[in-house]
Write a protein that holds these residues in place. Sequence first.
Motif, PDB file in Angstrom:
ATOM      1  N   ILE A 171       8.734  30.748  -9.106  1.00 41.51           N
ATOM      2  CA  ILE A 171       9.218  29.264  -9.616  1.00 41.51           C
ATOM      3  C   ILE A 171       9.599  29.448 -11.155  1.00 41.51           C
ATOM      4  N   ASP A 172      10.864  29.340 -11.461  1.00 39.08           N
ATOM      5  CA  ASP A 172      11.445  29.644 -12.766  1.00 39.08           C
ATOM      6  C   ASP A 172      11.278  30.862 -13.319  1.00 39.08           C
ATOM      7  N   GLY A 173      11.103  31.747 -12.572  1.00 38.31           N
ATOM      8  CA  GLY A 173      10.802  33.285 -13.125  1.00 38.31           C
ATOM      9  C   GLY A 173       9.557  33.527 -13.056  1.00 38.31           C
ATOM     10  N   ILE A 174       8.497  32.824 -12.719  1.00 40.06           N
ATOM     11  CA  ILE A 174       7.054  33.118 -12.447  1.00 40.06           C
ATOM     12  C   ILE A 174       6.637  33.244 -11.363  1.00 40.06           C
ATOM     13  N   GLU A 175       5.868  34.386 -10.836  1.00 39.48           N
ATOM     14  CA  GLU A 175       5.877  34.976  -9.564  1.00 39.48           C
ATOM     15  C   GLU A 175       4.608  34.220  -9.348  1.00 39.48           C
ATOM     16  N   MET A 176       4.442  33.417  -8.241  1.00 43.15           N
ATOM     17  CA  MET A 176       3.169  32.772  -7.490  1.00 43.15           C
ATOM     18  C   MET A 176       2.170  33.974  -6.959  1.00 43.15           C
ATOM     19  N   ASN A 177       0.923  34.267  -7.641  1.00 44.86           N
ATOM     20  CA  ASN A 177       0.067  34.988  -7.093  1.00 44.86           C
ATOM     21  C   ASN A 177      -0.928  34.612  -7.450  1.00 44.86           C
ATOM     22  N   GLU A 178      -2.305  35.432  -7.318  1.00 47.65           N
ATOM     23  CA  GLU A 178      -3.734  35.071  -7.706  1.00 47.65           C
ATOM     24  C   GLU A 178      -3.828  34.776  -9.097  1.00 47.65           C
ATOM     25  N   ASP A 179      -3.155  35.215 -10.021  1.00 48.19           N
ATOM     26  CA  ASP A 179      -3.062  35.134 -11.575  1.00 48.19           C
ATOM     27  C   ASP A 179      -3.119  33.498 -11.646  1.00 48.19           C
ATOM     28  N   VAL A 180      -4.430  33.311 -12.307  1.00 44.53           N
ATOM     29  CA  VAL A 180      -4.640  31.710 -12.764  1.00 44.53           C
ATOM     30  C   VAL A 180      -3.864  31.345 -13.614  1.00 44.53           C
ATOM     31  N   ARG A 181      -3.385  32.013 -14.655  1.00 43.70           N
ATOM     32  CA  ARG A 181      -2.371  31.558 -15.730  1.00 43.70           C
ATOM     33  C   ARG A 181      -1.163  31.426 -15.200  1.00 43.70           C
ATOM     34  N   ALA A 182      -0.613  32.292 -14.192  1.00 37.80           N
ATOM     35  CA  ALA A 182       0.674  32.056 -13.620  1.00 37.80           C
ATOM     36  C   ALA A 182       0.751  30.618 -13.025  1.00 37.80           C
ATOM     37  N   LEU A 183      -0.506  30.409 -12.133  1.00 38.21           N
ATOM     38  CA  LEU A 183      -0.447  29.031 -11.591  1.00 38.21           C
ATOM     39  C   LEU A 183      -0.452  27.967 -12.356  1.00 38.21           C
ATOM     40  N   ALA A 184      -1.251  28.116 -13.554  1.00 41.20           N
ATOM     41  CA  ALA A 184      -1.224  26.975 -14.642  1.00 41.20           C
ATOM     42  C   ALA A 184       0.258  26.685 -15.024  1.00 41.20           C
ATOM     43  N   ALA A 185       1.046  27.786 -15.354  1.00 41.72           N
ATOM     44  CA  ALA A 185       2.119  27.770 -15.784  1.00 41.72           C
ATOM     45  C   ALA A 185       3.114  26.950 -14.901  1.00 41.72           C
ATOM     46  N   ILE A 186       2.895  27.353 -13.387  1.00 46.52           N
ATOM     47  CA  ILE A 186       3.704  26.771 -12.523  1.00 46.52           C
ATOM     48  C   ILE A 186       3.284  25.445 -12.126  1.00 46.52           C
ATOM     49  N   ARG A 187       1.970  24.957 -12.359  1.00 46.12           N
ATOM     50  CA  ARG A 187       1.704  23.776 -12.002  1.00 46.12           C
ATOM     51  C   ARG A 187       2.248  22.933 -13.165  1.00 46.12           C
ATOM     52  N   SER A 188       2.240  23.395 -14.336  1.00 44.30           N
ATOM     53  CA  SER A 188       2.889  22.549 -15.418  1.00 44.30           C
ATOM     54  C   SER A 188       4.313  22.166 -15.399  1.00 44.30           C
ATOM     55  N   GLU A 189       5.037  23.452 -14.474  1.00 44.41           N
ATOM     56  CA  GLU A 189       6.392  22.964 -14.327  1.00 44.41           C
ATOM     57  C   GLU A 189       6.775  22.185 -13.131  1.00 44.41           C
ATOM     58  N   VAL A 190       5.871  21.920 -12.303  1.00 44.25           N
ATOM     59  CA  VAL A 190       6.102  21.531 -11.125  1.00 44.25           C
ATOM     60  C   VAL A 190       5.370  20.072 -10.873  1.00 44.25           C
ATOM     61  N   GLY A 191       6.080  18.867 -10.950  1.00 43.29           N
ATOM     62  CA  GLY A 191       5.152  17.685 -10.641  1.00 43.29           C
ATOM     63  C   GLY A 191       5.476  17.579  -9.077  1.00 43.29           C
ATOM     64  N   MET A 192       4.197  16.464  -8.861  1.00 42.66           N
ATOM     65  CA  MET A 192       4.458  16.174  -7.120  1.00 42.66           C
ATOM     66  C   MET A 192       4.147  14.895  -6.999  1.00 42.66           C
ATOM     67  N   VAL A 193       4.814  14.261  -6.018  1.00 41.11           N
ATOM     68  CA  VAL A 193       4.496  12.751  -5.660  1.00 41.11           C
ATOM     69  C   VAL A 193       4.361  12.764  -4.081  1.00 41.11           C
ATOM     70  N   PHE A 194       3.026  12.040  -3.728  1.00 37.23           N
ATOM     71  CA  PHE A 194       2.898  12.016  -2.635  1.00 37.23           C
ATOM     72  C   PHE A 194       3.020  10.812  -1.790  1.00 37.23           C
ATOM     73  N   GLN A 195       2.921  10.922  -0.360  1.00 40.18           N
ATOM     74  CA  GLN A 195       3.118   9.847   0.506  1.00 40.18           C
ATOM     75  C   GLN A 195       2.033   8.930   0.203  1.00 40.18           C
ATOM     76  N   GLN A 196       0.928   9.215  -0.038  1.00 43.34           N
ATOM     77  CA  GLN A 196      -0.300   8.255  -0.410  1.00 43.34           C
ATOM     78  C   GLN A 196      -0.361   7.904  -1.823  1.00 43.34           C
ATOM     79  N   PHE A 197       0.612   8.160  -2.638  1.00 43.95           N
ATOM     80  CA  PHE A 197       0.616   7.893  -4.018  1.00 43.95           C
ATOM     81  C   PHE A 197      -0.511   8.581  -4.655  1.00 43.95           C
ATOM     82  N   ASN A 198      -1.680   8.784  -4.140  1.00 47.25           N
ATOM     83  CA  ASN A 198      -3.021   9.319  -4.725  1.00 47.25           C
ATOM     84  C   ASN A 198      -2.967   9.118  -6.192  1.00 47.25           C
TER      85      ASN A 198
END
Lengths: 283, 425
Positions: free
Chosen positions: A103-130
């Motif tokens: 995602i945007d040059g960040i490899e998705m793997n076990e690394d929690v910091r990479a995951l945090a970076a990815i989550r802050s770049e990716v927003g999500m909208v759900f069917q049930q709003f949540n």
Amino acid sequence: MAEELSPADIIAESAGPKGAPPQPAANGDGADVFSPRLAGSKDMIVTEHVDKWFGDFQALDDVSLRIKEEEIVVILGPSGSGKSTYIRCLNRLEEHDAGRIVIDGIEMNEDVRALAAIRSEVGMVFQQFNLFPHLSVLSNITLGPQKVRHVPKLEAEALAMQLLERVGIPEQADKFPSQLSGGQQQRVAIARALAMQPKIMLFDEPTSALDPEMIKEVLDVMQELAESGMTMIVVTHEMGFAREVADRLVFFDEGALVEQGTPEHFFTNPREERTKLFLSQIL
Amino acid sequence: MSEQPPIPRPDQRPLPPAPGAGQRRIVLPPHRQRARRPRSVRVREWVRKNLFPSTAGTLLTLVAGAIMGAILVGVIVFVFFGANWEVITHNRWLLFAGGFPHEEAWRLWVSIAVVFALIGAAYGTWSSFGRRDHLFVLVVGGFVIFLMAHGGAAIWSTVYFLIAIGCMYLGYAATVWMPRETSTLRTLQQRIVGGLLAISLPIVLVILLVGGEVGPRHIDGFVLNLILAPVGIVGGVLLGIPLALGRASRMRSISLTCTAYIEIVRGAPLLGWLFVALFILDDVIGGDLIIRAMVVMAVFTGAYMAEYIRGALQALPRGQFEAAQAVGLTPTQSTRLIVMPQALRISIPPMVGQAISIWKDTTLVTVILPLRELKGNADSAIAQFEFTPDRIEAYVFVAVIFWIVAFAMSRISQRVERAQGVGER
Ligand SMILES: Nc1ncnc2c1ncn2[C@@H]1O[C@H](COP(=O)(O)OP(=O)(O)OP(=O)(O)O)[C@@H](O)[C@H]1O
Ligand SMILES: [Mg+2]
């Protein structure tokens, strides 16, 4: 056949001689630009040979897809085809079992910091709003910026008001989610995701839980968002939206990416039998 | 934004007609005054429908009315003519505070005033006093004052009690004027009152016990019930939260430990655990008997609270966790900010049930431990030679006192639920 050859048609043609088994579009650089406006854009999302298993049920089967910056991709497919699973892999609500996701040059793997970076770049909208029912609309939106990005409260609230303005419901800021209509709730959910200033927005059937008269207000917001240059992946059955807004349509079936192309390609000249069957049922 | 004319959309299926968003609920003003039936007709209607709907119904109403009337007459005759309330008024200090030193009585009054003021402030912040609440205060307050003023010896106590009730209304008046809309000031008010409520128990313990000649062993009589129950309830919730999270944890060692705790504690009655406090805890942790009783109360309640909270955790839709993750919250943050507040809210009703139950179970410390709470001191009161015939009076009094507090707890919890209902999904 359309008068003009769309890139998808070119790919479909060049994939092999007629009668050869259909191939998913090649993944070479630039080979899967489906809209001329994206010709020079960089890859925002790269997935290569992604597999996902639930126990011994394969939900994703060798899915490869490259999505350009600012591209609008609509994912179609019958129920259970893996659409949700695919986009949930993109922010690791599901962990993929094989293949690569970048995602945007960040490899998705076990690394929690990479995951945090990815989550802050990716927003999500759900069917049930949540939405968070115990927080006001404003707090729903400011929570992420305040707790994750450490934005000061007043600044976060100013941003939230701006976003509520943008989705058209600034007067609802102090209400609780349960006091809003479905369409308003979904617009708050979009504002909540936008508050993290993501580069990518994922939508999983954002209008499927809405009464018909509220669908348009949400689609209008999404269209505005698309025009503002956001990279978007949208799972939806709203063919009007797909036709008008999408750069590319992708068809999933039984966990595999079966066919992709421009909206025009899909609506005039789908190649696969499965696609034709699906479209004939939905249109 | 929904005001804009729709963008023309050539060459497509028309979308389903979308009338202007938000205009779905159409409410018309009343268009003519509708006549109401006169009150007398309505009353007659109600009586006929609810009391005398048929021959059998009429018969039942008459029988039930006769039984209730007989009970009511019996109670009135007993309370005002038959009973000898001397046993209560003469022993009021014994029943109320037992061995608590007289010269330190101000500690009790200050604690009561503080608690009353906080209750008033909580009502002013999140709810409001209704007519029934005032009536409740009037009746209970009158009852207490009658008992204290009887015989004239405790005029000052009566004054102090009135001051405490005054503090409740002061706390109410100080908070109720705030507009309920979200504002910085309102948030501040909620934070302050909530914070004070959260630390009210330690505050009271400090007022009661720090400095001077008093120690835990002086906590006696009704005061002991009033201290034990909140310690058990608050301690139970504080223990229950980590236990519930632990039992739901994915780490087997943690979840097994918490499960074992919960199942073992729930496997024996409170009575049994009080025996443990009496005999075993003495060797293990020693300490004052009252402290040991407090620990047992909290440990026991914790196991139940944990199960209620765990049930609520399971009832939370998965989408809440996912939305928190998608926004970027860490697991700890999403537990603290999203999951726990909602789980605690869902588990209020069963937790209040448990609280009322532990409130009544505080009498068990008299049965097992040589500790004297209200019921124990009532036993002492009727052990006095001149009061032996007044057993019934003493126990009726104890029952009424327990009922008053249990009823107040249940009323307050209803208010809490209603006040929290705003954010319900
Ligand atoms: N957590 C899970 N555990 C087991 N199986 C799952 C899980 N999530 C999804 N599946 C299965 O994976 C398959 C794909 O599910 P997915 O939700 O991605 O489908 P979808 O294309 O989004 O369908 P729909 O249009 O109904 O939302 C389905 O058969 C579903 O039953
Ligand atoms: Mg789905």
